[in-house]
Design an enzyme around this catalytic site. Structure first.
Site, short mmCIF file in Angstrom:
data_model
loop_
_atom_site.label_atom_id
_atom_site.label_comp_id
_atom_site.label_asym_id
_atom_site.label_seq_id
_atom_site.Cartn_x
_atom_site.Cartn_y
_atom_site.Cartn_z
N HIS A 1 0.82 -1.21 0.00
CA HIS A 1 0.00 0.00 0.00
C HIS A 1 0.86 1.27 0.00
CE1 HIS A 1 -3.87 -2.09 1.63
NE2 HIS A 1 -3.39 -2.66 0.53
N GLU B 1 0.60 4.01 1.77
CA GLU B 1 0.97 4.47 3.11
C GLU B 1 2.16 3.66 3.65
OE1 GLU B 1 -3.64 4.33 2.94
OE2 GLU B 1 -1.95 3.27 2.07
N CYS C 1 -6.45 1.54 5.17
CA CYS C 1 -7.03 0.28 5.62
C CYS C 1 -6.53 -0.02 7.04
CB CYS C 1 -6.62 -0.85 4.67
SG CYS C 1 -4.88 -1.33 4.83
N CYS D 1 -2.61 -0.56 7.31
CA CYS D 1 -1.88 0.71 7.26
C CYS D 1 -2.16 1.54 8.50
CB CYS D 1 -2.27 1.48 6.00
SG CYS D 1 -1.69 0.70 4.48
#
Length: 152
Positions: A81, A83, A109, A112
């Site tokens: 991801h 992040e 999410c 993260c």
């Protein structure tokens, strides 16, 4: 250009975040993240396969093949991801992100979110929601301010 036409700091950093997302190699959703402190960019990240690994555009999307819904079974993906990539980039270069703000095209999410909490990020700005109620609950419990911005 008139001084009133200048974007606010939040809009400036979010515009950069949207640009970062264009580097994404994910076939399902392009996400960008920018970590900022004291009006300075500390690191950026976008979602896609780890460095040196073939992108989903080359090998296909595992999640599509397996018909996995958005927000579920994050571990079944070749990508990382945005992040996570931004946090890892800061760590890789020895940059502290404690007390920083995160600008992200999507609300993070739960995976993260847990990293963001432990990394010491204090504020999140995002454009669009994400199907993860636990993430919202944990961010609130951790006292992380979450602000949705409008697109320009």
């Amino acid at each position: 250009m008139h001084i009133d036409d200048r974007p606010s700091w939040d809009q400036y950093f979010m515009d950069i975040t949207v640009l970062v997302a264009k580097r994404s190699t994910c076939l399902r959703r392009a996400v960008g993240a920018v970590i900022v402190k004291d009006k300075r960019i500390l690191s950026t990240g976008y979602n896609g396969a780890p460095s040196g690994i073939r992108h989903c555009g080359e090998v296909g999307c595992l999640r599509e093949t397996m018909k996995i819904k958005s927000g579920e079974r994050h571990e079944l993906c070749r990508g990382i991801h945005a992040e996570q990539n931004a946090i890892i980039q800061a760590a890789y270069h020895g940059v502290s992100i404690k007390d920083a703000s995160l600008y992200c095209t999507n609300l993070p999410c739960i995976i993260c979110t847990k990293m963001i909490i432990n990394a010491g990020i204090k504020k999140i700005y995002y454009l669009e929601g994400y199907a993860d109620a636990l993430s919202k609950d944990m961010l609130m419990e951790a006292g992380i301010e979450v602000i949705q911005l409008k697109t320009s």
